[in-house]
Design an enzyme around this catalytic site. Sequence first.
Site, mmCIF file in Angstrom:
data_model
loop_
_atom_site.group_PDB
_atom_site.id
_atom_site.type_symbol
_atom_site.label_atom_id
_atom_site.label_comp_id
_atom_site.label_asym_id
_atom_site.label_seq_id
_atom_site.Cartn_x
_atom_site.Cartn_y
_atom_site.Cartn_z
ATOM 1 C CG HIS A 62 -1.753 -1.339 1.214
ATOM 2 N ND1 HIS A 62 -2.854 -1.572 0.420
ATOM 3 C CD2 HIS A 62 -1.538 -2.492 1.896
ATOM 4 C CE1 HIS A 62 -3.298 -2.819 0.639
ATOM 5 N NE2 HIS A 62 -2.504 -3.399 1.525
ATOM 6 C CG HIS A 111 0.676 -6.778 2.113
ATOM 7 N ND1 HIS A 111 -0.334 -5.993 1.616
ATOM 8 C CD2 HIS A 111 1.602 -6.865 1.123
ATOM 9 C CE1 HIS A 111 -0.036 -5.620 0.375
ATOM 10 N NE2 HIS A 111 1.142 -6.144 0.049
ATOM 11 C CD GLU A 145 -2.032 -3.747 4.913
ATOM 12 O OE1 GLU A 145 -3.223 -3.476 4.640
ATOM 13 O OE2 GLU A 145 -1.433 -4.725 4.407
ATOM 14 C CD GLU A 181 -1.358 -10.583 4.497
ATOM 15 O OE1 GLU A 181 -1.348 -9.597 5.266
ATOM 16 O OE2 GLU A 181 -1.921 -10.588 3.385
#
Lengths: 400, 181
Positions: free
Chosen positions: A221, A298, A236, A363
């Site tokens: 992102h 992420h 995030e 993640e």
Amino acid sequence: MLRKLMYLWIALLVMVPITWSTVFGATLQNARWVTRNDAEIPYVRMVMDLSEPVKASASIDESGRLTTITLKNTDVGTVRKWWQMDPAIAGSAKIVQDGKNVTITIATPTSIDTKDISVFSLKKDTVNNKPYRIVIDVKKQAAKKATNTSLKDKMKQLQEKQKKDKQKADTKKNKSNDTKKATTPPVTTSTQPDRTVIHANTPYRTSGGLAGKVITIDPGHGGSDPGAIGPNGTMEKSLTIGIARYLEAALKAKGAKVEMTRTTDVDVFAPNASGVNELQARVNVANQINSDAFISIHINSFTNPSVGGIATYYYSKTPYDATLAQKIQDQIMDEPNFNGDRGIQEGNLYVLRHSDMPAVLVELGFISNPKEEQALNEDSTQKSFANKIVQGLINYFGGA
Amino acid sequence: MYWKRLMSAGLLACMLITVVGCSSDTTQTGTSKGKAKTEQSATTQDGANLVKRTLYVPREDGSGLQPMTIEVAKNRATPKAAVLAVIDVDRKHKYPIFTKEMGVDSVTVKDGIATVEVNSAFVKGNGGDLTTQLQIGAIVNTLTAFPDIKGVLFALKGKKVETIGNFDTSSPLTTMQSLNK
């Protein structure tokens, strides 16, 4: 007496293959070569088909014109011993049994160094009925000198290309807005330009230690896209860039060459770009510089705040994606203050599918879980994740 | 436990029939609400021509998708009804993953590929990768459980959706077996 002799003969027949297989771990079943002109720098590729996986090593003599690849504990079998190949890149190859090993000596018309040769193994592919393989790539010299560019130059070229694409997208968008003003019916044409897809032109490396390897880090992102947002407002995109910076420093300290898809809070392609344009721009960074591994960072999120834990996604486009995922997950899974190991998972994630080299998307916990959100905001946690990813990469590349 | 499951299945079947009755599936255009209700009643009384359908519903603990088999009238067991039923069941959970803003307009099937026409809220994928993965998986696995559907594409305003969140949806998605738990 005759019966005893017969038994002895049968026993010998049985023993010979057993003894043979204990002497040699693998047999060279076939060899082939091809000149690949479809890459930026043409290269000769030799492929050795093997009955079992083998360890291989390579060395170049002082003149730089003879390269020897050694296949450990291998029987040469019945393959042809002398190969006439491409005189412009690698003129010939000689395959001989050297004690327990097989050596392949490749003669090149000009002097080469370690950057010009790549040796990697491929696992048995039961789906496509392919055996274990050792692949040797030798790059063409003259062409390489003509087009050789540094990482920095390549990144500059890519940034210019992406800037042009963005301008193209803006022009199209403006044009379509003008059309919208002039005519009442809704505009149905796409405002996105044709996406730029860049492919790596040399194969990735999977062994020989982390030092010297090219690693692309992708902080998920950024810019107009905050990613998921935690219950206490943590974005995030802020966590991923923080962890990525620690990871960059830790990798450089181990001698790796690192490229980041973004270093600040920005979109990689353009603000509010389509998913494809934004994600492909990140993939292009890795492909453009022929990365050996791509690490996308992420933080997960879910509606149920009690859900937590650490997972690594991969997409099996190369024989190494799952291995890379497991090596990294093995290190990061037990980070304190997180809900444990969610394992490695195959996922159809864009950046994993479209990158040319082994790639993972980690993640690192759930931003939706208040306990994990708090831990993720700690510098010590971010550093710890970075160091653990580095250890996973060290294990993947086989030592520092 | 058995009765709880049986009741849940019964409730789900009723819900599916209701959803079908109210839907505007592309294969059933022009059916008025009143007429649909009459037909539903007739089918239910008849009890014949029931088919089994498996729905894949997101688990609330995020561990995957829960398969639920239901029986539904054959002429009402459409792909769109199945997708809407999955979303409906999820929205009854304490922590639903399909937000109220998310909508499915139609499901069309051609040459073994189902195209799910969704709205823009569906393609943003802001809820996190696990959430998006289970949203996509629930729809894909439910649709590919139909014998004539091999793959699933998503569309927005008639155009193929190439990504949902971080996931690649540019080519038909097939059953995600690893999510069924």
